[in-house]
Design a protein around this motif. Sequence first.
Motif, PDB file in Angstrom:
ATOM      1  N   ASP A   1      57.807  40.235  51.945  1.00 44.86           N
ATOM      2  CA  ASP A   1      56.491  40.776  52.280  1.00 44.86           C
ATOM      3  C   ASP A   1      56.617  42.019  53.161  1.00 44.86           C
ATOM      4  O   ASP A   1      55.855  42.976  53.011  1.00 44.86           O
ATOM      5  CB  ASP A   1      55.649  39.716  52.990  1.00 44.86           C
TER       6      ASP A   1
ATOM      7  N   ARG B   1      55.417  45.908  52.289  1.00 47.18           N
ATOM      8  CA  ARG B   1      54.585  46.697  53.202  1.00 47.18           C
ATOM      9  C   ARG B   1      55.261  48.040  53.516  1.00 47.18           C
ATOM     10  O   ARG B   1      54.604  49.083  53.541  1.00 47.18           O
ATOM     11  CB  ARG B   1      54.331  45.913  54.486  1.00 47.18           C
TER      12      ARG B   1
ATOM     13  N   ASP C   1      47.996  44.682  52.631  1.00 45.31           N
ATOM     14  CA  ASP C   1      47.316  43.396  52.826  1.00 45.31           C
ATOM     15  C   ASP C   1      46.768  42.870  51.503  1.00 45.31           C
ATOM     16  O   ASP C   1      46.830  41.661  51.225  1.00 45.31           O
ATOM     17  CB  ASP C   1      46.164  43.549  53.828  1.00 45.31           C
ATOM     18  N   MET C   2      46.202  43.766  50.703  1.00 47.39           N
ATOM     19  CA  MET C   2      45.644  43.374  49.412  1.00 47.39           C
ATOM     20  C   MET C   2      46.740  42.825  48.492  1.00 47.39           C
ATOM     21  O   MET C   2      46.580  41.768  47.866  1.00 47.39           O
ATOM     22  CB  MET C   2      44.964  44.579  48.757  1.00 47.39           C
TER      23      MET C   2
ATOM     24  N   SER D   1      49.656  41.582  49.415  1.00 46.83           N
ATOM     25  CA  SER D   1      50.175  40.335  49.982  1.00 46.83           C
ATOM     26  C   SER D   1      49.260  39.157  49.663  1.00 46.83           C
ATOM     27  O   SER D   1      49.722  38.060  49.327  1.00 46.83           O
ATOM     28  CB  SER D   1      50.339  40.470  51.502  1.00 46.83           C
ATOM     29  N   SER D   2      47.960  39.375  49.788  1.00 44.96           N
ATOM     30  CA  SER D   2      47.001  38.313  49.480  1.00 44.96           C
ATOM     31  C   SER D   2      47.073  37.916  48.016  1.00 44.96           C
ATOM     32  O   SER D   2      47.016  36.724  47.667  1.00 44.96           O
ATOM     33  CB  SER D   2      45.578  38.769  49.833  1.00 44.96           C
ATOM     34  N   TYR D   3      47.193  38.900  47.155  1.00 44.08           N
ATOM     35  CA  TYR D   3      47.281  38.627  45.718  1.00 44.08           C
ATOM     36  C   TYR D   3      48.534  37.817  45.393  1.00 44.08           C
ATOM     37  O   TYR D   3      48.475  36.801  44.671  1.00 44.08           O
ATOM     38  CB  TYR D   3      47.287  39.957  44.969  1.00 44.08           C
TER      39      TYR D   3
ATOM     40  N   ALA E   1      50.346  35.986  47.474  1.00 43.96           N
ATOM     41  CA  ALA E   1      50.255  34.665  48.105  1.00 43.96           C
ATOM     42  C   ALA E   1      49.406  33.723  47.266  1.00 43.96           C
ATOM     43  O   ALA E   1      49.711  32.527  47.143  1.00 43.96           O
ATOM     44  CB  ALA E   1      49.670  34.797  49.513  1.00 43.96           C
ATOM     45  N   ALA E   2      48.348  34.246  46.677  1.00 41.02           N
ATOM     46  CA  ALA E   2      47.495  33.423  45.816  1.00 41.02           C
ATOM     47  C   ALA E   2      48.250  32.979  44.574  1.00 41.02           C
ATOM     48  O   ALA E   2      48.076  31.842  44.098  1.00 41.02           O
ATOM     49  CB  ALA E   2      46.237  34.204  45.431  1.00 41.02           C
TER      50      ALA E   2
ATOM     51  N   ARG F   1      50.447  30.076  45.526  1.00 44.17           N
ATOM     52  CA  ARG F   1      49.717  28.826  45.811  1.00 44.17           C
ATOM     53  C   ARG F   1      49.106  28.188  44.573  1.00 44.17           C
ATOM     54  O   ARG F   1      48.732  27.027  44.606  1.00 44.17           O
ATOM     55  CB  ARG F   1      48.590  29.096  46.809  1.00 44.17           C
TER      56      ARG F   1
END
Length: 226
Positions: free
Chosen positions: A97, A101, A198-199, A201-203, A205-206, A209
């Motif tokens: 991650d 970044r 951030d966008m 990373s969120s994608y 991470a989803a 999960r």
Amino acid sequence: MSQRRTAKISLKKQPQQARSTELVATILDAAVQVLAKEGANRFTTARVAEKAGVSVGSLYQYFPNKAAILFRLQCDEWRQTTEMLRTILQDGGEAPDDRLRTLVHVFLRSECEEAAVRIALDDAAPLYRDAPEALEAKAAADRVFSAFIAEYLPGLTDEKRKVAADLIIATLTSVGKQFSETPRIASEVDAYADAMADMFSSYLAALIRQPAGDPGPGPGPGRAVA
């Protein structure tokens, strides 16, 4: 068609001596300045030769036309980008991650610092974008990023990882180009890069999960990622 275009954009001869290498470097430096000032539409071999302080005949010894100069500049840019990807994304001392970044920050900063030349090269792309060298350069960068995504998302299928890699690359390049078309100060670049990272990373991470068999939060109706 591709073979004919390749012949037109290839160097007439490779510089063998230090003096010849220096001449080619001088021509390319001049070409960058002309491209940044004049843009692709007003870019000519005559202007490059004048800026370099050499005759057009000397320029033609190595570059048969303006497309060959532009393609060489683009190839140099592609090599630099691929090396940047490799250096950042293959750094095993950093978490994936953090590497992503760093990549976003470095890429966006580079896009803004060299916006004039990059925009002009993009305008000139139809002259060489289908050449085998161009396709291989893109494939080399894609391989580096795909290997990184495989490390980042080891539990996903190859198909899902490919979607993630393609989406991030497409978003990064298209948004980076659009963002860099307006002059930016350092704080703006950093803030935008943080938001984009951030966008991503969120994608990702989803995706990690998501339950097995779930298609995931990929692009689709009502699910705009960029």
